[in-house]
Design a protein around this motif. Structure first.
Motif, PDB file in Angstrom:
ATOM      1  N   SER A 110       0.834  -1.209   0.000  1.00 20.86           N
ATOM      2  CA  SER A 110       0.000   0.000   0.000  1.00 20.86           C
ATOM      3  C   SER A 110       0.865   1.253   0.000  1.00 20.86           C
ATOM      4  O   SER A 110       0.562   2.222  -0.691  1.00 20.86           O
ATOM      5  CB  SER A 110      -0.914   0.014   1.227  1.00 20.86           C
ATOM      6  OG  SER A 110      -1.828  -1.044   1.156  1.00 20.86           O
ATOM      7  N   TYR A 113       2.345   1.599  -3.478  1.00 23.50           N
ATOM      8  CA  TYR A 113       1.307   2.053  -4.406  1.00 23.50           C
ATOM      9  C   TYR A 113       1.031   3.536  -4.218  1.00 23.50           C
ATOM     10  O   TYR A 113       0.939   4.295  -5.191  1.00 23.50           O
ATOM     11  CB  TYR A 113       0.023   1.244  -4.198  1.00 23.50           C
ATOM     12  CG  TYR A 113      -1.144   1.794  -4.977  1.00 23.50           C
ATOM     13  CD1 TYR A 113      -1.244   1.575  -6.350  1.00 23.50           C
ATOM     14  CD2 TYR A 113      -2.127   2.560  -4.359  1.00 23.50           C
ATOM     15  CE1 TYR A 113      -2.308   2.099  -7.077  1.00 23.50           C
ATOM     16  CE2 TYR A 113      -3.181   3.086  -5.075  1.00 23.50           C
ATOM     17  CZ  TYR A 113      -3.266   2.855  -6.432  1.00 23.50           C
ATOM     18  OH  TYR A 113      -4.304   3.385  -7.136  1.00 23.50           O
ATOM     19  N   LYS A 116       3.917   5.576  -5.645  1.00 22.33           N
ATOM     20  CA  LYS A 116       3.910   5.563  -7.114  1.00 22.33           C
ATOM     21  C   LYS A 116       2.804   6.458  -7.656  1.00 22.33           C
ATOM     22  O   LYS A 116       2.994   7.165  -8.633  1.00 22.33           O
ATOM     23  CB  LYS A 116       3.732   4.144  -7.639  1.00 22.33           C
ATOM     24  CG  LYS A 116       4.987   3.318  -7.578  1.00 22.33           C
ATOM     25  CD  LYS A 116       4.764   1.947  -8.168  1.00 22.33           C
ATOM     26  CE  LYS A 116       6.031   1.125  -8.119  1.00 22.33           C
ATOM     27  NZ  LYS A 116       5.818  -0.224  -8.654  1.00 22.33           N
ATOM     28  N   ARG A 117       1.656   6.397  -7.008  1.00 26.83           N
ATOM     29  CA  ARG A 117       0.537   7.210  -7.477  1.00 26.83           C
ATOM     30  C   ARG A 117       0.825   8.698  -7.308  1.00 26.83           C
ATOM     31  O   ARG A 117       0.562   9.496  -8.194  1.00 26.83           O
ATOM     32  CB  ARG A 117      -0.733   6.829  -6.732  1.00 26.83           C
ATOM     33  CG  ARG A 117      -1.905   7.619  -7.221  1.00 26.83           C
ATOM     34  CD  ARG A 117      -3.181   6.911  -7.103  1.00 26.83           C
ATOM     35  NE  ARG A 117      -4.214   7.776  -7.656  1.00 26.83           N
ATOM     36  CZ  ARG A 117      -5.450   7.751  -7.298  1.00 26.83           C
ATOM     37  NH1 ARG A 117      -5.846   6.882  -6.411  1.00 26.83           N
ATOM     38  NH2 ARG A 117      -6.323   8.563  -7.842  1.00 26.83           N
TER      39      ARG A 117
END
Length: 150
Positions: A110, A113, A116-117
């Protein structure tokens, strides 16, 4: 005047400020993930530890019962119960260790992620579009002007 300042702010200062703001948001998000992981881990560890201790205590109680048994049949039955509770305790330890690892991996993924987002070009472009579309505070009704003070 405010419109010119706002336009200047969005075109010159905002691009310089955005990396600082983004990094601050990333740090806050990671801190929240870390704290959340710690809280979940603490509660999980306590709950699973209690389950393991309870199963172990039942095994000890059954062993004591087998020593105090008045017949071979009672003793065999109590020993079988103690063995079953020991197996339950061992299985709980193994299952809980696996669940703990899965929890750690889910939190780690998480965090990856989210990073990266936040760092993605698409998100950067969306944020830039939103910022550039903001109206000056006076037009958004946030700052009083000479016209709207009366």
């Amino acid at each position: 005047m405010l419109n010119k300042f706002w336009s200047l702010f969005l075109k010159t200062l905002w691009p310089a400020l955005w990396p600082i703001i983004r990094e601050t948001v990333v740090e806050i998000t990671q801190d929240l993930f870390t704290r959340l992981r710690e809280l979940i881990s603490e509660r999980f560890t306590k709950a699973t530890s209690d389950q393991e201790k309870q199963a172990e205590q039942r095994a000890v109680d059954a062993e004591e019962k087998s020593r105090e048994a008045s017949s071979d049949n009672e003793r065999i039955q109590a020993e079988a119960e103690a063995k079953a509770w020991r197996e339950v305790a061992q299985q709980l330890k193994a299952d809980n260790a696996t669940l703990r690892q899965e929890l750690e991996e889910a939190v780690r993924l998480s965090q990856v992620y989210a990073r990266k987002r936040i760092d993605s070009e698409a998100e950067r472009d969306k944020a830039q579009e939103r910022i550039m579309s903001l109206k000056p505070p006076s037009e958004a009704g946030r700052l009083p002007t000479a016209e709207n003070q009366d």
